[in-house]
Design an enzyme around this catalytic site. Structure first.
Site, short mmCIF file in Angstrom:
data_model
loop_
_atom_site.label_atom_id
_atom_site.label_comp_id
_atom_site.label_asym_id
_atom_site.label_seq_id
_atom_site.Cartn_x
_atom_site.Cartn_y
_atom_site.Cartn_z
N LYS A 127 0.88 -1.17 0.00
CA LYS A 127 0.00 0.00 0.00
C LYS A 127 0.91 1.21 0.00
CE LYS A 127 -3.42 -1.89 3.14
NZ LYS A 127 -4.00 -1.66 4.44
N HIS A 130 0.49 6.82 3.20
CA HIS A 130 -0.37 8.00 3.11
C HIS A 130 0.01 8.97 4.22
CE1 HIS A 130 -2.57 6.39 6.47
NE2 HIS A 130 -2.78 5.26 5.82
N HIS A 133 0.77 7.88 7.79
CA HIS A 133 2.06 7.30 8.19
C HIS A 133 3.10 8.36 8.48
CE1 HIS A 133 0.59 3.62 5.92
NE2 HIS A 133 0.76 3.24 7.17
#
Ligand code: ARG
Length: 569
Positions: A127, A130, A133
């Site tokens: 993933k 974003h 994080h």
């Protein structure tokens, strides 16, 4: 002047105040705490005399007056103001002390010898990272630097989310819809598409769920199968992308160890838990009951399918870290939505009689909120970290083009300002509070922002460049000439204390806020006082010393926070 050894800036005066006060009221100095008065005119420290008055059976103002007369502290005057005893540090002595510290590289250094394991960032592979994080990464990296400065031996670990049932889902999604060409073009984007599609379709297609479960058990049992190879590819592609962001943010780790790293310790972990007598069966699953620890939800160790869980891997990781590092502190910078998880696995270790579980500390932080609410990759509504960083740097470049078009090295400065803006915006908030991400506020070059601090720093650099003076020695400064610069000296003098507070409370915002006060005092200083060409050589030398101290402390603080500090902007 007697100053406490190892204490720097205002800390050394605070120690002397406590000692004198402790002697006067016959109390252990270490048990006393000083307040910082709100009003500047009330001095640098204060204590309220209510308790002492009660103990002596008189009223607070009487006690304050008596102590003000009685107490003698080198370089500090005690003054009674109503029920308060205020302490004012002599401006000249303060300036001398601050310069002695801030003109060396030792300013703010501590001697807290401790072995500290610090886990942070820990994104999930397959993933994109974003903005959510961002917080763990930026807070963790700053804490690591702050703790090292204070004397800790820090081991930084990135606990990548690279294991668990979601990889079963991803493999199932790949097997159904994976496209080699799209993967090669943009690996993470394609994996994200697959992940989103899986969640869209799983409700109407229960078969998908079974496929996912099967794939994950294959992953856990088959050492070299196709599933494992696929997972390996996903991991490598993700890491490559993460590394780019870490490089950009200047973040590094001693160990990048995903959850999978603990995979071959899981079996012996479960056996150990069993031998401790804490495992129980519940509807086919293995759990640890924590009701006696005051936690209603048990810790799940194995599912009914026999697969391990997030908590199982955290138990294994905690034990493995203890064996490897014999830590004094094991810190985890992870969002507050995981509070329960951390309470659970810590309590589970305590139930096993592991005293070191007390050294485990969850460092929670709030969410980053956008106008649309919480960020989640499930719905595919993500604000990607790399996009945020790019946009910040673009906007910084626009501002430079407008305000300082002749600046050399424009692109690299724009990158530093953009990143600095995003990082500082995150760190200036108390970590437990939610942060609202608003482009305008993040990138504003005025107010309490990273670019404002960077600008103040660059301004100092420019003065010092023009002065073209050789290095300044505090011993040669006539500090009486700095008596009129107390606000700046106080702000600089509080820096070592702010650093210690940031470390003790695991709160980089304490350092960030201290830098903002320093910058504001610094701006007032060179707005009101001529530095170069002020007409007096000694005065110019003293003021240059103050500007050097200001530049050093700003550069140091920004570095600790992970905010780049260009010398020109
Ligand atoms: N990968 C997890 C996530 O993104 C965070 C891991 C936190 N660390 C831990 N030891 N559990 O939510």
């Amino acid at each position: 002047m007697m100053l406490k050894e190892n204490l720097q800036g205002l800390d050394s005066f605070a120690a002397n105040v406590k000692e004198a006060l402790g002697n006067a009221i016959e109390q252990e100095p270490a048990s006393l705490s000083l307040e910082i008065p709100r009003e500047e005119s009330h001095g640098e420290f204060a204590v309220a005399c209510f308790q002492m008055a009660q103990a002596e059976g008189t009223d607070p103002p009487t006690v304050a007056k008596r102590l003000a007369k009685e107490i003698e502290i080198p370089g500090v005057t005690a003054e009674a103001v109503g029920p308060f005893l205020n302490f004012k540090v002599d401006s000249e002595i303060l300036a001398q002390t601050v310069l002695e510290g801030a003109l060396t590289s030792k300013y703010g250094k501590g001697e807290e010898h401790a072995a500290t394991v610090l886990e942070f960032s820990s994104p999930n592979i397959a993933k994109p990272m974003h903005v959510g994080h961002l917080r763990s990464t930026v807070i963790g990296a700053a804490l690591a630097r702050i703790l090292m400065r204070l004397g800790h031996r820090v081991t930084r670990i990135n606990h990548l989310g690279d294991w668990g049932s979601q990889f079963g889902k991803l493999v199932a999604a790949w097997n159904n819809w994976g496209n080699e060409k799209s993967f090669l073009e943009s690996p993470i984007n394609h994996l994200l598409e697959l992940y989103v599609r899986f969640h869209e379709e799983e409700t109407d297609n229960p078969d998908l769920k079974d496929q996912a479960k099967e794939a994950f058990s294959e992953l856990e049992t088959e050492e070299d199968g196709e599933t494992r190879q696929l997972w390996q590819r996903f991991t490598e592609a993700s890491l490559q992308e993460f590394e780019q962001i870490y490089n950009r943010l200047g973040v590094s780790f001693e160990h990048i160890r995903g959850e999978s790293w603990y995979e071959n310790q899981l079996e012996s972990l479960v056996e150990w838990l069993d031998s401790c007598g804490v495992l129980e069966e519940s509807e086919g699953a293995q759990i640890i009951d924590l009701t006696e620890q005051g936690i209603d939800t048990p810790c799940l160790v194995k599912t009914a399918h026999g697969t391990t869980l997030y908590a199982t891997r955290d138990l294994a990781a905690a034990r493995s870290r203890w064996k490897e590092f014999s830590f004094d502190h094991s810190l985890y910078v992870v969002g507050s939505e995981q509070n329960l998880h951390f309470r659970q696995f810590k309590a589970a270790l305590s139930r096993c009689g592991e005293a070191w579980a007390e050294k485990i500390e969850h460092i929670p932080f709030g969410l980053i909120r956008m106008a649309g609410g919480k960020l989640s990759t499930r719905e595919g509504k993500v604000l990607l970290l790399s996009e945020v960083l790019d946009r910040a740097c673009e906007l910084a470049a626009e501002t430079i083009a407008e305000k300082n078009p002749d600046l050399p090295d424009r692109e690299s400065v724009a990158e530093k300002i953009g990143l600095g803006a995003v990082i500082f915006h995150d760190l200036k908030h108390q970590r437990q509070k939610d942060v609202v991400f608003d482009w305008k506020e993040v990138l504003s070059f005025e107010g309490d922002t990273g670019p404002y601090l960077q600008y103040t720093h660059a301004r100092c650099c420019s003065i010092l460049r023009k002065a073209n003076s050789p290095s300044i020695s505090s011993a040669e400064v006539d500090s009486s000439l700095l008596s009129d610069s107390k606000e700046l000296m106080v702000a600089l003098g509080r820096y070592p204390g702010a650093l210690r507070e940031a470390g003790r409370k695991r709160e980089p915002s304490a350092l960030a806020q201290s830098l903002l006060r320093i910058a504001s005092a610094g701006n007032a200083f060179y707005r009101d006082k001529r530095v170069l060409g002020c007409g007096d050589e000694n005065l110019e030398y003293a003021r240059l010393a103050a500007v050097t101290a200001l530049r050093n402390v700003l550069a140091d603080g920004l570095h600790l926070l992970g905010v780049p500090a260009p010398e020109e902007m």
